[in-house]
Design a protein around this motif. Structure first.
Motif, mmCIF file in Angstrom:
data_model
loop_
_atom_site.group_PDB
_atom_site.id
_atom_site.type_symbol
_atom_site.label_atom_id
_atom_site.label_comp_id
_atom_site.label_asym_id
_atom_site.label_seq_id
_atom_site.Cartn_x
_atom_site.Cartn_y
_atom_site.Cartn_z
ATOM 1 N N VAL A 367 0.844 -1.207 0.000
ATOM 2 C CA VAL A 367 0.000 0.000 0.000
ATOM 3 C C VAL A 367 0.873 1.249 0.000
ATOM 4 O O VAL A 367 0.668 2.186 -0.780
ATOM 5 C CB VAL A 367 -0.934 -0.003 1.232
ATOM 6 C CG1 VAL A 367 -1.606 1.361 1.397
ATOM 7 C CG2 VAL A 367 -1.992 -1.090 1.107
ATOM 8 N N SER A 368 1.857 1.280 0.862
ATOM 9 C CA SER A 368 2.742 2.438 0.985
ATOM 10 C C SER A 368 3.541 2.673 -0.292
ATOM 11 O O SER A 368 3.685 3.808 -0.753
ATOM 12 C CB SER A 368 3.689 2.219 2.172
ATOM 13 O OG SER A 368 4.502 3.342 2.372
ATOM 14 N N VAL A 369 4.048 1.582 -0.884
ATOM 15 C CA VAL A 369 4.843 1.690 -2.118
ATOM 16 C C VAL A 369 3.987 2.214 -3.264
ATOM 17 O O VAL A 369 4.404 3.099 -4.023
ATOM 18 C CB VAL A 369 5.450 0.307 -2.470
ATOM 19 C CG1 VAL A 369 5.903 0.268 -3.926
ATOM 20 C CG2 VAL A 369 6.625 0.003 -1.548
ATOM 21 N N LEU A 370 2.788 1.669 -3.409
ATOM 22 C CA LEU A 370 1.904 2.115 -4.493
ATOM 23 C C LEU A 370 1.532 3.585 -4.328
ATOM 24 O O LEU A 370 1.497 4.340 -5.301
ATOM 25 C CB LEU A 370 0.651 1.243 -4.532
ATOM 26 C CG LEU A 370 0.872 -0.219 -4.953
ATOM 27 C CD1 LEU A 370 -0.410 -1.027 -4.763
ATOM 28 C CD2 LEU A 370 1.335 -0.291 -6.407
ATOM 29 N N ALA A 371 1.249 3.991 -3.101
ATOM 30 C CA ALA A 371 0.919 5.401 -2.858
ATOM 31 C C ALA A 371 2.093 6.299 -3.202
ATOM 32 O O ALA A 371 1.932 7.370 -3.796
ATOM 33 C CB ALA A 371 0.519 5.590 -1.398
ATOM 34 N N ALA A 372 3.302 5.871 -2.844
ATOM 35 C CA ALA A 372 4.495 6.671 -3.121
ATOM 36 C C ALA A 372 4.750 6.802 -4.613
ATOM 37 O O ALA A 372 5.374 7.770 -5.057
ATOM 38 C CB ALA A 372 5.709 6.036 -2.446
#
Length: 538
Positions: A367-372
């Protein structure tokens, strides 16, 4: 029997009753003409000392002294133990001053009473003397031992070492280590780690050479953590070869390097962006016949520069029979994303080797990687999966998700994330971040609505209302938050963002009654002037 019953009871009334019986027994012994010996009173005094019962101790102290005045010196020893137990530095100092100033018969009587307690008492006294240099503390320590004709113990020496470390006198601490080891005493591993930690705190990294030499000379007890600390000191000196040399010489101590020691070197190489040396650590491990572990592969995967390397290291891990940990899967996601392979990163969460209990933690990394990488829709899709599984993200994780959003994200999705937050501080921060997003996208009406939500939040806060007393002060607080977390971030930005911020200020003044103080006006004035927006500045 009475004392044992008192020890076993947590009822204060029972304890008092049993101690009363002991006092009565002592009284009967005196009335029958029996001499009160140490085998009778020792268990009682030790009990009161163990329980830190200062008043009770002195009650029995006086009773015993009244029956047999010749016991005064021996009772003084127990009093010394009491002050050590309750850490009464003033009383400790009084007794040690008496020892230092008096060499008479009473003091000599103390000399053969449980040497270890006496030497610890001396150490406690010496290190508690205020405004005394470490050298003078050591002199006082030695003088008192000489006066009482007792030898220091390992524990009393270690008190001096800890005191020296507290004063950042590492070389003095090492001198004490040499003295105690030459006297046939052994330094504990915990104390060795304290010295190493102080070396790091004082940046005296080069002392690791002396420390390792001392370990070898006296065959001191060590463990993985001790060697990792020493490796850290070598690495802080950029002495990679020194770290390897120390690992090679461990054989002389009949010790074998562990994977965690090599992992420490690998982690530092990668942290310094020294990828080639980081990868070569694996070769050193193989040459030393040390098997890599899951942490080793986690570092290698995390710092892989190509997709081929990622695949290779993960394959090696599985072939070596090592069970992948959650850190491995997190490393795979981050490594694929760093190589621009977001689809491969998504496939990681489908790996059948992932323990079910760790799946949601691993999904959050995705989730964090995709948002970044600007894929907030995809990120929220996986976030919804986490929620359906009965798990919620921590407030800081939701905040992190909002902070990583890009300008092309739908506002509705950000507002849904805002609703997830119950923590006031995180909600306020997230709200301001979304207001900033609205300014970037020139969505002034949505920004105004969010400012209204923020204002209502502050006014409904019972604590704030109680402290601030009126809406005027509440409005001032809202404006301060907005300028700290929104408008201050616009300063130095492109002129279109400055124009949008100016429009927002006008709107919240007219519709919400939020007026910025003069210093905030000055801040915006300066920002517009710097971008040649003189008309807006006027």
């Amino acid at each position: 029997m009475c004392i044992e019953k008192a020890r076993e009871s947590s009822d204060e009334d029972i304890v008092i009753e049993e101690l009363g019986k002991v006092f009565h027994l002592f009284k009967l012994m005196g009335e029958r003409g029996f001499r009160l010996e140490e085998q009778s009173y020792r268990p009682l005094l030790l009990y009161t000392i163990d329980m830190c019962m200062v008043e009770e101790f002195h009650f029995f102290y006086d009773a015993i002294k009244d029956q047999n005045a010749s016991l005064i010196t021996r009772l003084g020893y127990y009093e010394m133990m009491l002050w050590l137990r309750v850490n009464n530095e003033e009383k400790i100092q009084e007794i040690c001053n008496l020892i230092a100033e008096n060499d008479g018969e009473e003091i000599s009587d103390l000399r053969d009473y449980e040497t270890n307690n006496i030497t610890n008492f001396i150490a406690s006294y010496a290190v508690s003397i205020p405004n005394l240099s470490v050298e003078n503390v050591i002199t006082k320590f030695k003088d008192l031992h000489q006066t009482l004709e007792v030898s220091p113990s390992s524990s009393s020496y270690e008190r001096l070492i800890l005191h020296s470390c507290t004063l950042r006198e590492v070389r003095v601490a090492l001198d004490i280590v040499d003295e105690m080891c030459e006297g046939g005493l052994t330094l504990s591993n915990e104390m060795l780690q304290s010295i190493l930690q102080t070396c790091e705190e004082t940046s005296e990294y080069n002392l690791v050479h002396r420390i390792f030499s001392t370990i070898r000379q006296y065959n001191l007890e060590t463990n993985d953590k001790t060697f990792r600390c020493m490796i850290d000191l070598f690495l802080k000196m950029k002495d990679l070869e020194g770290a390897y040399r120390m690992l090679d010489e461990m054989g002389e101590l009949n010790l074998k390097p562990s994977a965690s020691m090599y992992n420490t070197i690998m982690a530092e190489c990668f942290r310094e962006k020294n990828t080639s040396d980081g990868v070569r650590v694996l070769e050193h491990m193989q040459n030393a016949d040390v098997m890599p572990d899951s942490e080793t592969f986690s570092y290698l995967i995390s710092n892989s520069e190509t997709e081929e390397d990622i695949v290779m290291y993960y394959k090696e891990l599985k072939e070596s029979g090592i069970k992948p940990t959650k850190q491995i899967f997190m490393a795979l996601i981050n490594a694929y994303a760093a190589c621009g392979q977001l689809e491969k990163a998504k496939q990681v969460v489908l790996d059948p080797l992932i323990p079910q209990k760790n799946l949601n933690q691993i999904k959050y990394v995705l989730v964090s990687v995709l948002a970044a990488h600007g894929q907030l829709s995809e990120a929220i899709h996986y976030y919804e999966e986490i929620k359906k599984a009965g798990h919620n993200l921590e407030p800081k994780d939701v905040m992190n998700l909002i902070e990583k959003t890009r300008s092309d994200v739908e506002l509705d999705r950000l507002l849904l994330l805002l609703e997830e937050l119950n923590d006031t501080d995180y909600w306020n921060g997230a709200c301001c971040r979304i207001i900033l997003y609205c300014i970037w996208n020139k969505d002034i009406s949505s920004a105004v609505n969010l400012c209204k939500l923020l204002k209502n939040k502050y006014q409904s806060d019972e604590l704030v209302t109680e402290v601030l007393c009126d809406k005027h002060h509440s409005n001032e607080l809202v404006m301060k938050v907005l300028f700290d977390k929104v408008f201050s971030l616009i300063n130095g930005s492109e002129s279109s963002h400055l124009q949008a911020s100016l429009e927002l200020l006008s709107e919240i003044k007219d519709k919400l009654g939020l007026v910025p103080p003069k210093e905030y006006h000055d801040s915006l004035l300066s920002a517009h002037a710097k971008t040649s927006e003189l008309h807006n500045a006027n």
